[in-house]
Enzyme design. Structure first.
Site: not given
Ligand code: PEP
Length: 254
Positions: A13-14, A99, A101, A176, A237-238
């Site tokens: 997930n960019w 998600h 967010e 995150g 994510g990251g």
């Molecule tokens: C995400 O946003 O789906 C996620 C898992 O982010 P991160 O890996 O950065 O915690």
């Protein structure tokens, strides 16, 4: 009940990162390592602006394209929104829905997520449906109830179409933040979610649905998380913004 073989699925997930040319570079780097990798399903979810470019880069490979959101309507006066058929038009196979967010910053409720899940399936997209509790809910012992309500609400009325869904358990406190759920905490919730699916749908379906873990997954912790019996992949994510990290995580998913 015999355990079903569930192929692992790793999705990047960019989020709101990468220009079109940066996205093309990242996708090319990932492709050069993973174009023929078949031990896990691989999904790249760039921002809308880069979908077509990334689609062109990964064409003719086993790597699939995903979007990070969509609207439930097929077309019309929804300024700023993107429909399921528009995503298919650029060869998306997956779409991340609900998600955390989007739930917290854009007020997406389980009812909204449910409409989107149904529209995605009707539009031939595989929804990756995100659920997960916030820190205060975990600390107060409400995590199971919260996640159960999200699962039931987001997947309400799907019937046999439930088989087309991937679920991502993402404890919000781990997204995150660098704070990852322990493999035991994650496994416990994944098994709980599978139980919820069994009671809403049936045990056979529950055993066949893939449940990804998401929340600060990286190469150093992915191996142990991905070896848990009910963890069927990762939503990253990251670490998905760096080709080497993403590729390393994919190679740990067998
Ligand atoms: C995400 O946003 O789906 C996620 C898992 O982010 P991160 O890996 O950065 O915690």
């Amino acid at each position: 009940m015999a355990k079903k073989l569930r192929k692992k699925i790793i999705a990047g997930n960019w989020k709101m990162n990468k220009s079109v040319s940066e996205a093309a570079d990242l996708a090319s780097d990932i492709k050069s390592d993973l174009a023929d990798y078949r031990d896990a399903d691989i999904v790249l979810c760039p921002p809308f602006t880069a979908l077509k470019t990334v689609s062109d880069v990964i064409t003719q490979t086993h790597i699939k394209l995903g979007a990070q959101n969509m609207h439930w309507a097929s077309d019309g006066a929804y300024t700023g929104e993107i429909s399921p058929s528009m995503l298919r038009d650029v060869f998306c196979h997956y779409v991340i829905l609900g998600h955390s967010e989007r739930r917290t910053m854009f007020n997406e409720t389980d009812e909204i997520v449910n409409k989107k899940v149904k529209a995605a399936i009707a539009g031939n997209l595989c929804p990756i449906v995100c659920v997960g509790e916030v820190l205060q809910e975990r600390e107060s012992g409400a995590a199971n109830d919260v996640v159960k309500k999200q699962v039931a609400g987001s997947l309400a009325g799907l019937g046999d179409d439930i088989g087309k869904v991937v679920i991502a358990y993402e404890p919000v406190w781990a997204i995150g933040t660098g704070k990852v759920a322990t493999p035991a905490q994650a496994q416990e919730m994944h098994a709980f979610i599978r139980g919820v699916l069994g009671s809403i749908f049936n045990e056979d379906i529950a055993q066949s649905i893939r449940i990804q873990y998401g929340g600060s997954m990286k190469p150093s912790n992915a191996g142990e998380l991905l070896s848990q019996p009910d963890i069927d992949g990762g939503l990253i994510g990251g670490a998905a913004l760096d080709a080497r990290s993403f590729v390393e995580i994919v190679r740990l998913a067998k």
